[in-house]
Design an enzyme around this catalytic site. Structure first.
Site, PDB file in Angstrom:
ATOM      1  N   GLY A  46     -38.266   8.100 -82.602  1.00 34.15           N
ATOM      2  CA  GLY A  46     -39.177   7.879 -81.426  1.00 34.15           C
ATOM      3  C   GLY A  46     -38.647   8.877 -80.521  1.00 34.15           C
ATOM      4  O   GLY A  46     -37.887  10.011 -80.890  1.00 34.15           O
ATOM      5  N   CYS A  47     -38.558   8.693 -79.195  1.00 33.57           N
ATOM      6  CA  CYS A  47     -37.944   9.533 -78.407  1.00 33.57           C
ATOM      7  C   CYS A  47     -38.565   9.751 -77.024  1.00 33.57           C
ATOM      8  O   CYS A  47     -39.819   9.543 -76.784  1.00 33.57           O
ATOM      9  CB  CYS A  47     -37.740  11.017 -78.639  1.00 33.57           C
ATOM     10  SG  CYS A  47     -36.867  10.763 -80.467  1.00 33.57           S
ATOM     11  N   ALA A  48     -37.794  10.586 -75.923  1.00 39.01           N
ATOM     12  CA  ALA A  48     -38.545  11.020 -74.726  1.00 39.01           C
ATOM     13  C   ALA A  48     -38.228  12.463 -74.778  1.00 39.01           C
ATOM     14  O   ALA A  48     -37.309  13.021 -75.188  1.00 39.01           O
ATOM     15  CB  ALA A  48     -37.669  10.406 -73.576  1.00 39.01           C
ATOM     16  N   ARG A  65     -36.481   4.804 -73.404  1.00 39.87           N
ATOM     17  CA  ARG A  65     -37.075   5.563 -74.648  1.00 39.87           C
ATOM     18  C   ARG A  65     -36.054   6.030 -75.594  1.00 39.87           C
ATOM     19  O   ARG A  65     -36.540   6.714 -76.602  1.00 39.87           O
ATOM     20  CB  ARG A  65     -38.042   6.618 -74.184  1.00 39.87           C
ATOM     21  CG  ARG A  65     -39.094   6.125 -73.339  1.00 39.87           C
ATOM     22  CD  ARG A  65     -40.116   7.301 -73.205  1.00 39.87           C
ATOM     23  NE  ARG A  65     -40.771   7.711 -74.330  1.00 39.87           N
ATOM     24  CZ  ARG A  65     -41.968   7.167 -74.713  1.00 39.87           C
ATOM     25  NH1 ARG A  65     -42.422   6.078 -74.046  1.00 39.87           N
ATOM     26  NH2 ARG A  65     -42.518   7.530 -75.909  1.00 39.87           N
ATOM     27  N   GLY A  99     -34.353  12.715 -75.103  1.00 40.76           N
ATOM     28  CA  GLY A  99     -33.623  11.324 -75.484  1.00 40.76           C
ATOM     29  C   GLY A  99     -34.111  10.838 -76.591  1.00 40.76           C
ATOM     30  O   GLY A  99     -35.193  10.624 -76.799  1.00 40.76           O
TER      31      GLY A  99
END
Lengths: 400, 160, 511
Positions: A29-31, A58, A217
């Protein structure tokens, strides 16, 4: 099977990297967050750090990183390599390779803050290098090279870049325990295991001034913790941060494989980087149209287009079918000339963009942009497959 | 009106149309019972003509200008003006066989087991699709509205 | 006359409670199995003549007939199986080669059934094909490495793209399935007609096989692939130009290294006209092309055909999957082919010696995996399209083939089954009760091309829907994103070696 844990000691780097190579894909997933000042004016890392920190939830502390462009003006003509080592053997092996091919202008340990911010970082060094081989002799077939001519310069540049790509791939796949995380000019990647705000402080990124920053992130869905596996992924001047999972990974990997790119990390960012490198740097396809390849319109949209456009898009889909990226993604790719953000064609992952003066922001969430720029001139949600491009005025950078 | 069209090139001569016509016009309406108990008593109203590998199933054409209606001496044979279907009222039929004599297609039969009555296709008016059409395994019979057929569609088979 | 030892393979059970002596079975059997005794009003059946095509069983209006495989009439023996005994009896009776039809039916491993497909969960949303577009359009043809183009801005600031690379001719398929080569002669005109019409209506292609092209099928030019085989039957300039693509047939999966033989009885007036050979003569395709004894010769033929068709049609090459298939395929790409068809050893045929069909060649799954890998290693995979054939039995076989690296699949047997074939394997007798593999006008009528077309369209439609479901489930909305994605496949119950050849992980292994 290896029992994956957070990296316990740097000694594990060797095994972990080997394990990551070619065997495992790590969906995550992530930012993502990126800022560019299109006039080329530099600014320090605190703004990007503020933005990415806003999206703390996130990520899950298993990876954070930054790419910064314009940070080494004193070495701007030299290749800047950031390298992770697990110990002295891999370091000396790598340095042998470097010495063989480059003149080392300067090198040092990458400055970091006290290690309480992070857990078990590897040894990290940066090198500023000049190539020994100037590629003039082999630049163009037989013909005498005019180093001032633009075409010949391009040929030499491409040869040089191909050489660097080759060398980075060789080091990363052949020398156990060494990993080149960035290999461009006047740019660098800073990344590791931890929340991005911790990684940022660890690397003291507010000490650097850049005209373009991207950050990441990470929220990996398994616990493979390896410093080199954090984002951004870099090659030459490219850096890529990515949120999502590219379900076309295998097809994309095959496609770049056909052009000599070896996907050793089995990560989405790696293959995305190679796609950009192949299409933009090697095949010289205009930046303004590569979204038509990477996130091409649906056939039902193409069908409705006027004939000339329809034929072109059809040709793209026929020839570049392997470059179509499928599945949910929002990516920010950058190099020293531009920042390029793109969503998958049916927009399965979030992305917001905003402009304020010469600043262009791209983020997974609007909140991050509002945090660093409370009243943008415009803020919009790009549609799936519609790129956001911030081109840096290089003239200004050179003049500085 | 809807009529049965014949595609003789696809008639495979299996005679399932005849079998199902017999069942339809049997007392029991059940195939095994009909054939085991009533076989001698039921006449098929569709007929498969076969020469060599050519075959086709033919039943009353329900002619627009039906000669059988004109020839009927008892008024048993009538053409319904609304539906176009030609039927024989077995109550009125006296078994003079004039209809059989004039029918250009030879599709009216003497139904002796049930008495001296003329037996012919009634287009299975109580069914959506006549049973011969429904049970043709190769769609060699088609039930098509005459107003919907274009000129390309197979025309009714010519008598020979 | 001495006693014949060959025994019947089937047993016909007739339920006298149900049999109404309607004689449909009698009329439908081209093998004269059933006989009506009018004195007794009873039907007798002769097991020895039955081929197990199930036509009578299907048409019996009361369900009175059951065709059963005759079981264990010999003393049980795992080595000398009944099929060995039967074959020896037949050969000792006749002294001939045993012929058969359709594909190999021996219990070799079917790798499709040992491969599992992936689906998306959480990190990657699956896509609902009923709500979102799901693209399965496919292009077959040679692909250049890159597109050269000119980019300019018009006065409104809009980007104008001008292509400078000429795209080689491509076949556009609305679904990555085509009907594989089946010649007029081996199958009936009505069967050819059904295939052509279904391909045309669905937006895909059918292949004429080596039997020439009947002029009544000229109208389907945009959906026709014509084949040039060793017999060159029906090949002339007109033939080549009545098609969208040309396929050179080197080999066929069911009978690698073997030519073809259409018996004179099947060479009717129409077949003779279409094949351009005298009526009633045997049509013999030589085993090799007598002008292709090497890869250079193949290249010459490819370019001769390209010249003849003005470089406007893709020219491909069909080979059977043999042990050395990977380097052969590589040579074919370099010889200039635009697509390669690989036909696995389970592929069907109208007639082949049993010994060849059941013992020669390799499975398509392994052949595809190794060809794809070899071409990738050589950096030439993206240049050509690969079509796989040889027992593609379901939409999942197609999906797995694409994930293994195929561009599209040819279906032959599946298409015949859709039209009614019951795999009795007696195509070579010309007595096909289903009106498919026959030229007997009494039998060919049994396949109404309207029905055949409809059933083939239904098959293509349902397989396409199923493929879309599988793609969507894996979070992919364009088939090209699946091509060669072996990451989406897992093996089950396979050895390390098999997994290595297939290039897939075992079930249970994560990315």
């Amino acid at each position: 099977m290896n029992n994956y844990k957070h990296m316990e000691t740097t000694k594990n780097l060797k095994e972990s990297k080997q394990h990551c190579f070619s065997r495992h894909r790590i969906p995550s997933g992530c930012a993502v967050f990126g800022i560019v000042n299109e006039s080329g004016k530099t600014f320090n890392g605190s703004m990007v750090l503020d933005g990415i920190s806003m999206m703390h939830e996130r990520s899950n502390g298993l990876g954070g990183g930054f790419a910064a462009y314009g940070i080494y003006p004193q070495f701007k003509e030299d290749w800047a390599f950031h390298i992770f080592y697990d110990g002295s053997i891999s370091k000396s092996q790598t340095e042998d390779v470097l010495k063989e091919n480059f003149k080392i202008i300067f090198y040092e340990e990458i400055p970091t803050k006290n290690k309480s911010f992070v857990k078990d970082p590897p040894n990290m060094y940066r090198y500023f290098l000049k190539l020994k081989n100037n590629f003039v002799d082999s630049g163009a077939n037989k013909k005498k090279i005019d180093t001032d001519s633009r075409i010949d310069k391009d040929i030499i540049k491409e040869k040089e870049e191909d050489f660097i790509v080759d060398l980075v791939m060789k080091v990363n796949s052949n020398i156990k325990g060494a990993y080149i995380i960035s290999s461009g000019k006047n740019m660098g990647i800073f990344k590791g295991i931890g929340y991005p705000e911790d990684i940022g402080q660890f690397y003291k990124i507010d000490d650097y001034s850049a005209y373009l920053w991207t950050s990441h992130g990470r929220f990996p869905t398994n616990s493979v913790g390896w410093w080199g596996g954090a984002h951004p992924f870099g090659l030459l001047n490219w850096s890529v941060v990515h949120n999502g999972e590219i379900s076309s990974y295998g097809a994309n990997k095959r496609f770049v494989d056909g052009f000599g790119y070896e996907c050793t990390l089995s990560t989405d960012t790696e293959v995305v980087t190679y796609l950009f490198d192949l299409l933009v740097r090697k095949q010289k396809i205009d930046l303004s149209i590569i979204h038509l390849i990477l996130a091409s319109p649906l056939w039902e949209e193409i069908k409705k287009m006027p004939e000339d456009k329809r034929e072109i898009l059809k040709a793209f889909r026929i020839i570049y079918s392997g470059a179509l990226m499928n599945g949910p993604f929002s990516i920010i790719a950058a190099n020293s000339d531009f920042m390029y953000a793109l969503n998958d064609r049916i927009k399965l992952r979030p992305m917001v963009a905003a402009k304020k003066g010469n600043f262009l922001f791209v983020s997974s969430e609007e909140a991050a942009i509002r945090k660093v720029c409370s009243s943008p001139d415009i803020l919009w949600h790009p549609r799936g497959g519609e790129p956001v491009i911030g081109v840096v005025n290089k003239q200004n950078i050179k003049n500085k | 009106m809807k009529k049965i069209y014949i595609k003789e090139q696809y008639c495979i001569g299996c005679r399932l149309c005849e079998i199902h016509c017999q069942v339809k016009h049997s007392k029991s309406k059940k195939i095994i019972k009909a054939f085991k108990d009533e076989k001698e008593d039921i006449v098929s109203r569709v007929l498969v003509e076969e020469v060599g590998y050519n075959s086709f199933a033919i039943q009353c054409r329900h002619c627009s200008d039906a000669p059988c209606v004109e020839a009927c001496i008892s008024g048993a044979m009538v053409k319904n003006e609304n539906t176009g279907v030609v039927t024989c009222d077995e109550e009125k039929c006296v078994g003079c066989w004039m209809c059989i004599m004039v029918c250009p297609y030879g599709v009216i039969k003497r139904d002796l087991p049930r008495g001296r009555v003329a037996s012919k296709c009634d287009l299975c008016v109580d069914e959506d699709i006549p049973v011969c059409v429904k049970n043709c395994p190769n769609e060699a019979l088609k039930f098509i509205d005459t107003s919907e057929t274009d000129s390309k569609e197979e025309v009714e088979v010519e008598s020979n | 006359m001495a006693l014949k030892l060959a025994q019947s393979e089937f047993e016909i059970e007739r339920d006298s409670q149900k049999c109404i002596s309607c004689q449909v079975c009698v009329r439908q059997c081209s093998n004269d199995v059933h006989e009506y005794d009018s004195d007794e009003d009873i039907i007798y059946s002769d097991n020895d003549k039955c081929v197990g095509c199930h036509r009578c069983e299907n048409l019996c209006p009361t369900g009175a007939i059951k065709i059963k495989e005759k079981e264990a009439e010999f003393k049980k023996n795992y080595n000398w199986t009944s099929s060995h005994l039967r074959n020896i009896y037949k050969q000792a009776d006749s002294g001939g080669i045993i012929l058969t039809g359709m594909g190999c039916d021996k219990p070799y491993p079917v790798y499709w059934d040992h491969i599992l497909f992936n689906a998306a969960q959480v990190t990657n949303p699956s896509i609902d094909p009923l709500r979102e577009p799901m693209e399965i359009k496919t292009f077959i043809g040679r692909k250049p490495d890159k597109l050269n183009m000119e980019i300019s801005k018009d006065k409104n600031g809009n980007t104008k793209i001008k292509l400078k690379t000429k795209i080689p001719p491509q076949l556009e398929l609305s679904t990555p399935i085509m009907f594989s080569a089946m010649s007029y002669g081996s199958i009936s005109f009505n069967a050819c007609m059904s295939l052509a019409a279904a391909a045309s209506k669905f937006g895909t292609f059918y292949n004429t096989g080596e039997g020439g092209l009947h002029e009544d099928l000229y109208g389907f030019v945009n959906n026709t692939i014509v084949q040039v085989a060793s017999g060159r039957f029906g090949v002339d300039k007109n033939y080549l130009n009545k098609a969208a693509a040309v396929e050179i047939k080197i080999g066929q999966g069911a009978k690698p290294g073997i030519g073809g033989h259409l018996p004179g009885e099947k060479v009717t007036r129409d077949v003779s006209r279409t094949r351009m050979i005298p009526k009633g003569t045997d049509a013999l395709s030589p085993a090799p092309h007598h002008d292709i004894y090497s890869i250079e010769d193949l290249s010459q033929l490819i370019y001769a055909l390209k010249e003849a068709t003005d470089y406007k049609k893709p020219v491909g090459v069909k080979i059977s999957a043999v042990h050395n298939v990977a380097p052969i395929a590589s040579g074919i790409v370099r010889a200039g082919a635009d697509f390669i068809t690989i036909d696995g050893f389970r592929g069907g045929t109208g007639a082949a010696p049993l010994v060849i069909r059941d013992n020669v060649g390799i499975p398509i799954e392994l052949a595809l995996a190794s060809v794809d890998r070899r071409l990738r290693e050589e950096g030439i995979r993206h240049k050509v399209s690969i079509i796989v054939a040889g027992s593609i039995r379901s939409s999942s076989d197609v999906i797995k083939a694409i994930a293994l690296g195929a561009d599209a699949a040819y279906i032959g047997t599946a298409a015949l089954v859709a039209m009614g074939c019951h795999l009795c394997q007696k195509c070579y007798t010309g007595k096909c009760n289903w009106g498919i593999a026959t030229q007997d006008p009494y039998l060919t009528k049994r396949l109404n091309p309207e029905i055949g077309t409809r059933r083939l369209l239904n098959l293509l439609h349902s397989w396409s829907l199923e493929k879309k479901e599988m793609l969507g489930g894996a979070g992919i909305n364009a088939i090209e994103s699946l091509k060669g994605s072996r990451e989406h496949l897992r093996g089950i119950d396979l050895s390390e070696k098999e997994l290595a050849i297939l290039g897939i992980k075992h079930a249970g292994e994560a990315w």
